[in-house]
Enzyme design. Structure first.
Site, PDB file in Angstrom:
ATOM      1  N   ASP A 107      13.648 -21.328  21.351  1.00  0.00           N
ATOM      2  CA  ASP A 107      14.544 -20.996  20.235  1.00  0.00           C
ATOM      3  C   ASP A 107      15.563 -19.938  20.643  1.00  0.00           C
ATOM      4  OD1 ASP A 107      12.726 -18.931  20.390  1.00  0.00           O
ATOM      5  OD2 ASP A 107      12.552 -18.668  18.226  1.00  0.00           O
ATOM      6  N   ASP A 156      15.372 -16.894  21.950  1.00  0.00           N
ATOM      7  CA  ASP A 156      15.291 -15.453  21.714  1.00  0.00           C
ATOM      8  C   ASP A 156      14.716 -14.686  22.909  1.00  0.00           C
ATOM      9  OD1 ASP A 156      12.657 -16.179  21.385  1.00  0.00           O
ATOM     10  OD2 ASP A 156      12.491 -15.513  19.291  1.00  0.00           O
ATOM     11  N   ARG A 160      -5.387 -13.441  25.857  1.00  0.00           N
ATOM     12  CA  ARG A 160      -4.547 -13.244  27.042  1.00  0.00           C
ATOM     13  C   ARG A 160      -5.114 -12.133  27.907  1.00  0.00           C
ATOM     14  NH1 ARG A 160      -0.194 -16.424  25.908  1.00  0.00           N
ATOM     15  NH2 ARG A 160       0.734 -16.281  23.834  1.00  0.00           N
ATOM     16  N   SER A 212       9.175 -21.444  18.943  1.00  0.00           N
ATOM     17  CA  SER A 212       9.715 -20.681  20.071  1.00  0.00           C
ATOM     18  C   SER A 212       9.244 -21.157  21.446  1.00  0.00           C
ATOM     19  CB  SER A 212       9.385 -19.207  19.833  1.00  0.00           C
ATOM     20  OG  SER A 212      10.090 -18.404  20.702  1.00  0.00           O
ATOM     21  N   PRO A 218      -6.037 -10.643  21.994  1.00  0.00           N
ATOM     22  CA  PRO A 218      -5.918 -11.981  21.418  1.00  0.00           C
ATOM     23  C   PRO A 218      -4.440 -12.291  21.193  1.00  0.00           C
ATOM     24  CG  PRO A 218      -6.526 -10.406  19.709  1.00  0.00           C
ATOM     25  CD  PRO A 218      -6.463  -9.627  20.996  1.00  0.00           C
ATOM     26  N   SER A 219      -4.006 -13.508  21.507  1.00  0.00           N
ATOM     27  CA  SER A 219      -2.619 -13.903  21.236  1.00  0.00           C
ATOM     28  C   SER A 219      -2.403 -14.005  19.737  1.00  0.00           C
ATOM     29  CB  SER A 219      -2.339 -15.249  21.883  1.00  0.00           C
ATOM     30  OG  SER A 219      -1.177 -15.823  21.323  1.00  0.00           O
TER      31      SER A 219
HETATM   32  C1  G16 Z   1       6.545 -14.153  20.068  1.00  0.00           C
HETATM   33  C2  G16 Z   1       6.879 -12.747  19.649  1.00  0.00           C
HETATM   34  C3  G16 Z   1       6.917 -11.858  20.861  1.00  0.00           C
HETATM   35  C4  G16 Z   1       5.594 -11.947  21.608  1.00  0.00           C
HETATM   36  C5  G16 Z   1       5.255 -13.404  21.902  1.00  0.00           C
HETATM   37  C6  G16 Z   1       3.853 -13.582  22.462  1.00  0.00           C
HETATM   38  O1  G16 Z   1       7.544 -14.626  20.917  1.00  0.00           O
HETATM   39  O2  G16 Z   1       8.117 -12.737  18.975  1.00  0.00           O
HETATM   40  O3  G16 Z   1       7.170 -10.541  20.456  1.00  0.00           O
HETATM   41  O4  G16 Z   1       5.654 -11.256  22.799  1.00  0.00           O
HETATM   42  O5  G16 Z   1       5.328 -14.172  20.731  1.00  0.00           O
HETATM   43  O6  G16 Z   1       2.939 -13.108  21.536  1.00  0.00           O
HETATM   44  P1  G16 Z   1       1.380 -13.317  21.693  1.00  0.00           P
HETATM   45  O7  G16 Z   1       1.031 -12.781  23.059  1.00  0.00           O
HETATM   46  O8  G16 Z   1       0.777 -12.527  20.582  1.00  0.00           O
HETATM   47  O9  G16 Z   1       1.103 -14.785  21.639  1.00  0.00           O
HETATM   48  P2  G16 Z   1       8.266 -16.004  20.692  1.00  0.00           P
HETATM   49  O10 G16 Z   1       9.361 -16.028  21.711  1.00  0.00           O
HETATM   50  O11 G16 Z   1       7.226 -17.063  20.888  1.00  0.00           O
HETATM   51  O12 G16 Z   1       8.747 -15.926  19.268  1.00  0.00           O
END
Ligand code: G16
Length: 550
Positions: free
Chosen positions: A286, A288, A512, A68, A504-505
């Site tokens: 991707d 979304d 983050r 993504s 945490p991510s």
């Molecule tokens: C994904 C998730 C999202 C989320 C993002 C960041 O997005 O589908 O819901 O907001 O990751 O997540 P994190 O802060 O936990 O890294 P994507 O667009 O990368 O699939």
């Protein structure tokens, strides 16, 4: 098949060994790490998808290979459940467990236990549909995934190179085919037809729509946007930018929704393209996520993020339910995360019920299902609108009593078709936004003025172990490391309109930090001070301390 095909699994598993000292985790959006590290994970995910299908009586399960918004060397994989939604949470743990089995024998033991504990009837068929984005590591990872399907004898349909939302659409379309709930033809063409037909009906009779610039992030969205543009014809001229899907290193690089949202800047590649007042939007790798923006007459950049999209769309839907005479029967609600700008939360909660949930569309999606019409968007532009089964039924049986009611009802029904209700979908959301702008006669300026964003700042902190950070209260407060939240509270108190949180991510190896405050410089300062606290807490290298302003 009444028992696991152990020999086939063993033979193929040996070709996809798990390296020692690596721990995989099914996170916010599946497994995500450097593409070259994912080979054993793919094979095991292939097996798990087949088992999930068997567990659900042969329903088709989706598998998407993508990372993504992440940079090009990363890749990832996630599973999609039969209604097109994210994998059931309990199975995330099974996925993590299988991915970390250290040897082929340990994998077999874990699989046997899974089959027994979940009472999976192995005589059921296994059906999967899978796709990938444009990342260079994709083809090899797809081959490993296919080995997993082969080991299980699964019936596997390759949907090729397409967007994550199309894969989610396909899963739902396949599983509802021939039923009264049919979601559409189970092909990319069916998806494009469905969205574009509904869009054309919704904007029929409206003034010509000015051209829209789309930053395709040099990803798979470029392919789909081009096909969509053909379906839309001159209903809405699309100007596609950043379509270099074959240029190494270009994906999400200084472009795309995450770049725009995080840096709060125009992608440099658009600076000679975008005219003042013209609308533009960025997809992510991707397709979304979606972020809109425009330049004002002085050339200043204005961002219209997921919160602004939610505000725009929710108000429009509420107005339509009123005009249709359905407002006493259909309640519209909003779902956000802690990242939602304080300005948006204030604006929306004065008008509608608003719920805050942890990051990850899976959490938002489930919360939105509790409303008759649930509008959910993450600030990063990931979101959609859900119409409950009861609401869909009401819309199809309701007898309007005036022509105005009938028009509004038709608009609502067409909205259910332009919106991809399985998951956040940048192209579908883009059409939705364009419908509302056309109906409201809004440019970016009027849309932007719905409410004023509080200045905010996102910072990534690289730490040795992000799993030390644990949160509560929809990620708004830290419970671990102990004592850190109290220090944050003390710091935040010193900033007018200050708010900050740390989490945490789940998709990158970072922690983050989000901060907002009444004034830009204060928001920046607060973010970097919090980042510094986080860094010091885990004893990071002083040379790498986040220090843009301090
Ligand atoms: C994904 C998730 C999202 C989320 C993002 C960041 O997005 O589908 O819901 O907001 O990751 O997540 P994190 O802060 O936990 O890294 P994507 O667009 O990368 O699939």
């Amino acid at each position: 098949m009444t028992s696991l095909p152990v020999d086939a699994i063993k033979a193929l598993a040996d070709q996809h060994p798990k390296p020692p000292n690596v721990v995989f985790q099914y996170g916010t959006a599946g497994f995500r790490t450097l593409g070259h590290a994912l080979d054993p994970v793919m094979f095991r995910v292939g097996i798990l998808a087949a088992l999930r299908s068997k567990r659900l009586d042969g329903k088709t399960i989706g598998v998407m290979v993508t990372a993504s918004h992440n940079p090009e060397p990363d890749n990832g994989v996630k599973l999609v459940d039969p209604r097109g939604e994210m994998l059931e949470a309990a199975w995330e743990a099974h996925a993590t467990n299988l991915a970390n089995a250290p040897t082929t024998d340990a994998l077999i033991v874990a699989l046997e236990a899974l089959v027994q504990n979940l009472r999976i009837d192995l005589s059921k068929p296994a059906r999967v549909v899978y796709a990938r984005d444009t990342r260079p590591s994709g083809p090899a990872l797809i081959a490993s995934l296919e080995d997993g399907f082969k080991a299980m004898g699964a019936e596997a349909r390759n949907a090729g190179v397409t967007t994550t939302p199309v894969l989610h659409y396909l899963v739902k379309a396949i599983n509802t085919k021939g039923t009264k709930d049919s979601y559409g033809d189970d092909s990319e063409e069916g998806y494009l037809q469905k969205l574009s037909t509904a869009f054309k009906k919704l904007v029929a009779g409206k003034p010509a729509i000015p051209p829209l610039v789309i930053d395709c992030a040099n990803g798979v969205g470029a392919i789909l946007a081009e096909k969509l543009a053909k379906h839309l014809g001159d209903t809405i001229p699309l100007i596609l930018q950043n379509t270099a899907i074959d240029t190494l290193g270009a994906l999400n690089n200084a472009c795309g929704a995450d770049y725009v949202k995080t840096s709060q800047k125009l992608p440099p590649s658009l600076s000679s393209v975008l005219k003042p007042g013209q609308r533009a939007c960025s997809l992510d790798g991707d397709a979304d996520r979606l972020i809109y923006y425009y330049l004002d007459d002085r050339g200043q950049f204005h961002m219209l993020d997921g919160d602004k999209i939610a505000a725009l769309v929710a108000a429009f839907i509420v107005d339509l339910t009123k005009s249709a005479g359905l407002d006493d029967q259909i309640q519209v609600g909003i779902v956000q995360t802690a990242y939602a700008n304080g300005g948006s939360t204030k604006y929306l909660s004065e008008r509608l019920p608003v719920k805050c949930v942890p990051t990850g569309v899976k959490h938002l999606h489930h919360a939105a299902e509790h409303y008759d019409i649930g509008v959910y968007f993450e600030a990063n532009g990931h979101g959609t609108v859900l119409f409950s089964p009861d609401t869909l039924e009401k819309l199809s049986t309701y007898q309007p009593s005036t022509p105005a009611q009938s028009t509004a009802l038709n608009h609502l029904i067409n909205l259910t078709n332009v919106i991809n209700q399985t998951v956040g979908d940048a192209l579908s959301d883009m059409l939705l936004v364009e419908v509302v702008l056309a109906h409201r006669s809004y440019t970016g300026v009027e849309w932007d003025s719905l409410y004023v964003d509080l200045p905010n700042r996102l910072v990534k902190v690289v730490v040795a172990d992000r799993n030390l950070f644990k949160t509560e209260d929809a990620e708004r407060r830290l419970v671990s490391p102990p004592g850190l939240q109290a220090k944050l509270d003390e710091l935040v108190r010193r900033y007018e309109g200050g708010r900050a949180f740390v989490r945490p991510s789940g998709t990158e190896d970072v922690v983050r930090v989000y901060a907002e405050a009444a004034v830009r410089a204060q928001a920046d300062e607060l973010a970097f001070r919090v980042a510094g606290l986080v860094y010091d807490e885990v004893g990071g290298d002083p040379a790498k301390r986040p220090s843009e302003f301090l």
